[in-house]
Scaffold this motif. Structure first.
Motif, PDB file in Angstrom:
ATOM      1  N   ARG A 120      11.846  59.703  36.688  1.00  0.00           N
ATOM      2  CA  ARG A 120      11.859  61.203  36.702  1.00  0.00           C
ATOM      3  C   ARG A 120      10.818  61.573  37.861  1.00  0.00           C
ATOM      4  O   ARG A 120      10.182  62.504  37.650  1.00  0.00           O
ATOM      5  CB  ARG A 120      11.479  61.900  35.320  1.00  0.00           C
ATOM      6  CG  ARG A 120      12.867  62.068  34.607  1.00  0.00           C
ATOM      7  CD  ARG A 120      13.263  60.790  33.939  1.00  0.00           C
ATOM      8  NE  ARG A 120      13.996  61.276  32.875  1.00  0.00           N
ATOM      9  CZ  ARG A 120      14.893  60.177  32.286  1.00  0.00           C
ATOM     10  NH1 ARG A 120      14.800  58.964  32.690  1.00  0.00           N
ATOM     11  NH2 ARG A 120      15.620  60.480  30.841  1.00  0.00           N
ATOM     12  N   HIS A 121      10.630  60.881  38.717  1.00  0.00           N
ATOM     13  CA  HIS A 121       9.739  61.151  39.887  1.00  0.00           C
ATOM     14  C   HIS A 121      10.355  61.219  41.372  1.00  0.00           C
ATOM     15  O   HIS A 121      11.247  60.260  41.435  1.00  0.00           O
ATOM     16  CB  HIS A 121       8.644  60.213  39.900  1.00  0.00           C
ATOM     17  CG  HIS A 121       7.459  60.774  38.793  1.00  0.00           C
ATOM     18  ND1 HIS A 121       7.658  60.287  37.703  1.00  0.00           N
ATOM     19  CD2 HIS A 121       6.385  61.254  39.066  1.00  0.00           C
ATOM     20  CE1 HIS A 121       6.550  60.944  36.825  1.00  0.00           C
ATOM     21  NE2 HIS A 121       5.673  61.521  37.833  1.00  0.00           N
ATOM     22  N   PRO A 122       9.849  61.992  42.426  1.00  0.00           N
ATOM     23  CA  PRO A 122      10.314  61.835  43.497  1.00  0.00           C
ATOM     24  C   PRO A 122       9.839  60.547  44.297  1.00  0.00           C
ATOM     25  O   PRO A 122       9.056  59.973  43.698  1.00  0.00           O
ATOM     26  CB  PRO A 122      10.024  63.132  44.363  1.00  0.00           C
ATOM     27  CG  PRO A 122       8.548  63.484  43.530  1.00  0.00           C
ATOM     28  CD  PRO A 122       8.863  63.072  42.099  1.00  0.00           C
ATOM     29  N   VAL A 123      10.185  60.348  45.626  1.00  0.00           N
ATOM     30  CA  VAL A 123       9.973  58.970  46.083  1.00  0.00           C
ATOM     31  C   VAL A 123       8.383  58.864  46.392  1.00  0.00           C
ATOM     32  O   VAL A 123       7.709  57.718  46.583  1.00  0.00           O
ATOM     33  CB  VAL A 123      10.872  58.900  47.514  1.00  0.00           C
ATOM     34  CG1 VAL A 123      10.285  59.990  48.543  1.00  0.00           C
ATOM     35  CG2 VAL A 123      10.702  57.573  47.780  1.00  0.00           C
ATOM     36  N   GLY A 124       7.651  59.887  46.530  1.00  0.00           N
ATOM     37  CA  GLY A 124       6.236  59.924  47.109  1.00  0.00           C
ATOM     38  C   GLY A 124       5.328  59.018  45.945  1.00  0.00           C
ATOM     39  O   GLY A 124       4.690  57.866  46.382  1.00  0.00           O
ATOM     40  N   PRO A 125       5.327  59.497  44.682  1.00  0.00           N
ATOM     41  CA  PRO A 125       4.698  58.777  43.853  1.00  0.00           C
ATOM     42  C   PRO A 125       5.078  57.411  43.578  1.00  0.00           C
ATOM     43  O   PRO A 125       4.454  56.481  43.255  1.00  0.00           O
ATOM     44  CB  PRO A 125       4.629  59.781  42.398  1.00  0.00           C
ATOM     45  CG  PRO A 125       5.399  60.999  42.873  1.00  0.00           C
ATOM     46  CD  PRO A 125       5.748  61.064  44.282  1.00  0.00           C
ATOM     47  N   ILE A 126       6.536  57.290  43.442  1.00  0.00           N
ATOM     48  CA  ILE A 126       7.114  56.157  43.373  1.00  0.00           C
ATOM     49  C   ILE A 126       6.617  55.009  44.541  1.00  0.00           C
ATOM     50  O   ILE A 126       6.055  53.750  44.180  1.00  0.00           O
ATOM     51  CB  ILE A 126       8.515  55.944  43.569  1.00  0.00           C
ATOM     52  CG1 ILE A 126       8.972  57.047  42.204  1.00  0.00           C
ATOM     53  CG2 ILE A 126       9.424  54.745  43.556  1.00  0.00           C
ATOM     54  CD1 ILE A 126      10.754  56.989  42.179  1.00  0.00           C
ATOM     55  N   ARG A 127       6.681  55.382  45.594  1.00  0.00           N
ATOM     56  CA  ARG A 127       6.265  54.294  46.652  1.00  0.00           C
ATOM     57  C   ARG A 127       4.702  54.130  46.603  1.00  0.00           C
ATOM     58  O   ARG A 127       4.142  52.963  47.249  1.00  0.00           O
ATOM     59  CB  ARG A 127       6.747  54.791  47.897  1.00  0.00           C
ATOM     60  CG  ARG A 127       6.138  55.972  48.671  1.00  0.00           C
ATOM     61  CD  ARG A 127       6.732  56.505  49.691  1.00  0.00           C
ATOM     62  NE  ARG A 127       6.319  57.832  50.263  1.00  0.00           N
ATOM     63  CZ  ARG A 127       6.718  58.826  50.762  1.00  0.00           C
ATOM     64  NH1 ARG A 127       7.907  58.510  51.316  1.00  0.00           N
ATOM     65  NH2 ARG A 127       6.078  59.941  51.112  1.00  0.00           N
ATOM     66  N   GLU A 128       3.992  54.733  46.163  1.00  0.00           N
ATOM     67  CA  GLU A 128       2.367  54.788  46.065  1.00  0.00           C
ATOM     68  C   GLU A 128       1.956  53.975  45.075  1.00  0.00           C
ATOM     69  O   GLU A 128       1.048  53.326  44.929  1.00  0.00           O
ATOM     70  CB  GLU A 128       1.874  56.194  46.044  1.00  0.00           C
ATOM     71  CG  GLU A 128       1.542  56.837  47.659  1.00  0.00           C
ATOM     72  CD  GLU A 128       1.662  58.196  47.591  1.00  0.00           C
ATOM     73  OE1 GLU A 128       0.962  58.708  46.503  1.00  0.00           O
ATOM     74  OE2 GLU A 128       2.303  58.723  48.475  1.00  0.00           O
ATOM     75  N   ASN A 129       2.789  54.048  43.820  1.00  0.00           N
ATOM     76  CA  ASN A 129       2.261  53.199  42.839  1.00  0.00           C
ATOM     77  C   ASN A 129       2.872  51.731  42.934  1.00  0.00           C
ATOM     78  O   ASN A 129       3.927  51.658  43.102  1.00  0.00           O
ATOM     79  CB  ASN A 129       2.757  53.696  41.523  1.00  0.00           C
ATOM     80  CG  ASN A 129       2.464  52.922  40.133  1.00  0.00           C
ATOM     81  OD1 ASN A 129       3.021  52.057  40.056  1.00  0.00           O
ATOM     82  ND2 ASN A 129       1.603  53.445  39.490  1.00  0.00           N
ATOM     83  N   ALA A 130       2.136  50.731  42.712  1.00  0.00           N
ATOM     84  CA  ALA A 130       2.237  49.191  43.003  1.00  0.00           C
ATOM     85  C   ALA A 130       3.656  48.748  42.335  1.00  0.00           C
ATOM     86  O   ALA A 130       4.312  48.187  42.802  1.00  0.00           O
ATOM     87  CB  ALA A 130       1.237  48.299  42.796  1.00  0.00           C
ATOM     88  N   ARG A 131       3.572  49.309  40.932  1.00  0.00           N
ATOM     89  CA  ARG A 131       4.709  48.614  39.965  1.00  0.00           C
ATOM     90  C   ARG A 131       5.811  49.434  40.228  1.00  0.00           C
ATOM     91  O   ARG A 131       6.831  48.791  40.255  1.00  0.00           O
ATOM     92  CB  ARG A 131       3.816  49.170  38.776  1.00  0.00           C
ATOM     93  CG  ARG A 131       3.065  48.291  38.046  1.00  0.00           C
ATOM     94  CD  ARG A 131       3.076  48.245  36.568  1.00  0.00           C
ATOM     95  NE  ARG A 131       1.817  47.267  36.280  1.00  0.00           N
ATOM     96  CZ  ARG A 131       0.801  47.466  35.406  1.00  0.00           C
ATOM     97  NH1 ARG A 131       0.950  48.628  34.832  1.00  0.00           N
ATOM     98  NH2 ARG A 131       0.062  46.606  35.315  1.00  0.00           N
ATOM     99  N   THR A 132       5.881  50.584  40.521  1.00  0.00           N
ATOM    100  CA  THR A 132       7.153  51.487  40.985  1.00  0.00           C
ATOM    101  C   THR A 132       7.799  50.982  42.373  1.00  0.00           C
ATOM    102  O   THR A 132       9.089  50.788  42.405  1.00  0.00           O
ATOM    103  CB  THR A 132       7.200  52.829  40.410  1.00  0.00           C
ATOM    104  OG1 THR A 132       5.893  53.518  41.352  1.00  0.00           O
ATOM    105  CG2 THR A 132       7.169  53.253  39.089  1.00  0.00           C
ATOM    106  N   ARG A 133       6.831  50.844  43.245  1.00  0.00           N
ATOM    107  CA  ARG A 133       7.239  50.364  44.712  1.00  0.00           C
ATOM    108  C   ARG A 133       7.738  48.878  44.437  1.00  0.00           C
ATOM    109  O   ARG A 133       8.870  48.651  44.807  1.00  0.00           O
ATOM    110  CB  ARG A 133       5.702  50.212  45.443  1.00  0.00           C
ATOM    111  CG  ARG A 133       6.394  50.003  46.881  1.00  0.00           C
ATOM    112  CD  ARG A 133       5.062  49.941  47.652  1.00  0.00           C
ATOM    113  NE  ARG A 133       5.356  49.594  48.974  1.00  0.00           N
ATOM    114  CZ  ARG A 133       5.769  50.549  49.991  1.00  0.00           C
ATOM    115  NH1 ARG A 133       5.517  51.957  49.780  1.00  0.00           N
ATOM    116  NH2 ARG A 133       6.249  50.268  51.167  1.00  0.00           N
TER     117      ARG A 133
END
Ligand SMILES: NC(=O)C1=CN([C@@H]2O[C@H](COP(=O)(O)OP(=O)(O)OC[C@H]3O[C@@H](n4cnc5c(N)ncnc54)[C@H](OP(=O)(O)O)[C@@H]3O)[C@@H](O)[C@H]2O)C=CC1
Ligand SMILES: CC(C)(CO)C(=O)C(=O)O
Length: 313
Positions: A208-221
């Motif tokens: 439930r997040h856009p790509v910005g936070p996803i790519r910045e967090n090591a686990r979600t990246r």
């Protein structure tokens, strides 16, 4: 300049984010475009016309020809097919009154199975596979909202031939100022998008997040990276000419997207609409099984979103 005479009449099957946006651009360029829609959106199209709000230029088209009955429109030269994957077969069947022997149907649905599914319903000879790169949605009845600068169509014959029908559609796009590419390898183009879209759709919907936070967090990246690597493995097994190193290009593409960018599947989840899960992450699970591959990230995504798949009751 007068519009290309080869495509005199165009119908849009599914006047949503994709069909509404590109159909409106074609209509604004002078083409005879009819819009197939339903519900409150159809009512608004009939009473107030079609509005597009876009960073590439707004449009206010009134009146427009809109109907929920393809028989009212009758045979056309080309169909822009853009319903959600769950509506594929029913919408394809509803296209029958639009068909004459030479009618071409350009499908811009996501996934890699659209053309085959439509072809099975109405005849493969009508269908031209395509890919849409755009973020657009129905913001309110009669109103399409496009976000970002991306608005591109890629299409082409499965055998790579530059056919007259593809040339004519390319001319129509050119006249309408639509960024487009007539691809000599549409199967690869479909996979090039799919290895981006399925991971992005799955992870934006799941988190439930856009790509910005996803790519910045090591686990979600890392999750995004795993989903890309799995999608590339399936693409290769299916015969798409790409190497494993393609993953770097895909991650670089994610890094270049606006931070607030999400996916149409995450938007559907937010709005309580049915998800295209079976045709995106679910398709990768199915195709992987066929090749004896395991795709744990996509399997987990499909399991985690299973209860939202049909939309809110
Ligand atoms: N939106 C985007 O940014 C992108 C989407 N895509 C892909 O394009 C395809 C279309 O997506 P999108 O434009 O978002 O979809 P939308 O839901 O915005 O639009 C589809 C429209 O078609 C209508 N519809 C469905 N079936 C019928 C029918 N039988 N008769 C009349 N109207 C019908 C729907 O009505 P109702 O709402 O009542 O169901 C809806 O208004 C999907 O495969 C998607 O993955 C690809 C690239 C980008
Ligand atoms: C990722 C994007 C916006 C790219 O066109 C897309 O296709 C979708 O969300 O369905």
């Amino acid at each position: 300049m007068a519009p290309d005479p080869t495509l005199k009449r165009i119908a849009v099957m599914g006047t949503g984010g994709v069909g509404g946006y590109f159909g409106a651009r074609l209509k604004a360029a002078g083409h005879d475009v009819s819009f197939i829609a339903r519900g409150a959106h159809l009512d608004a199209l009939k009473t107030s016309g079609l509005t597009v709000a876009s960073p590439l230029g707004d449009l206010a088209l009134a009146p427009v020809t809109a109907s929920n009955d393809p028989a009212e429109i009758g045979p056309v030269d080309a169909i822009v097919f853009a319903v959600k994957l769950g509506d594929t077969e029913s919408a394809a069947e509803r296209c029958r009154p639009l068909l004459k022997p030479e009618t071409s149907l350009f499908t811009f649905q996501n996934g890699v199975e659209s053309a085959a599914r439509i072809g099975a319903a109405i005849g493969a000879e009508h269908v031209v596979p395509g890919v849409a790169y755009i973020a657009a949605t129905i913001a309110a009845p009669g109103v399409i909202r496009h976000t970002g600068q991306m608005a591109k169509l890629v299409f082409g014959e499965t055998d790579g031939r530059a056919s007259a029908r593809c040339e004519a559609f390319a001319a129509a796009c050119r006249e309408a100022g639509i960024d487009h590419e007539l691809s000599g390898d549409i199967t690869l183009a479909l996979w090039q998008k799919f290895i981006r879209l399925a991971p992005l759709a799955g992870v934006t919907a799941l988190t439930r997040h856009p790509v910005g936070p996803i790519r910045e967090n090591a686990r979600t990246r890392a999750l995004l990276g795993e989903a890309v690597a799995e999608a590339i493995a399936v693409a290769r097994a299916e015969g798409a000419a790409m190497g494993r190193e393609e993953a770097d290009a895909v991650l670089a593409w994610f890094d270049g997207l606006p931070a607030e960018m999400t996916s149409s599947m995450a938007g559907d989840l937010e709005r309580g609409k049915p998800l295209e899960l079976d045709g995106l992450n679910g398709a990768l699970v199915r195709l992987a099984e066929r090749h004896g591959l395991d795709v744990p990230a996509h399997r987990f995504i499909t399991q985690a979103l299973e209860l939202q798949k049909e939309g809110a009751a």
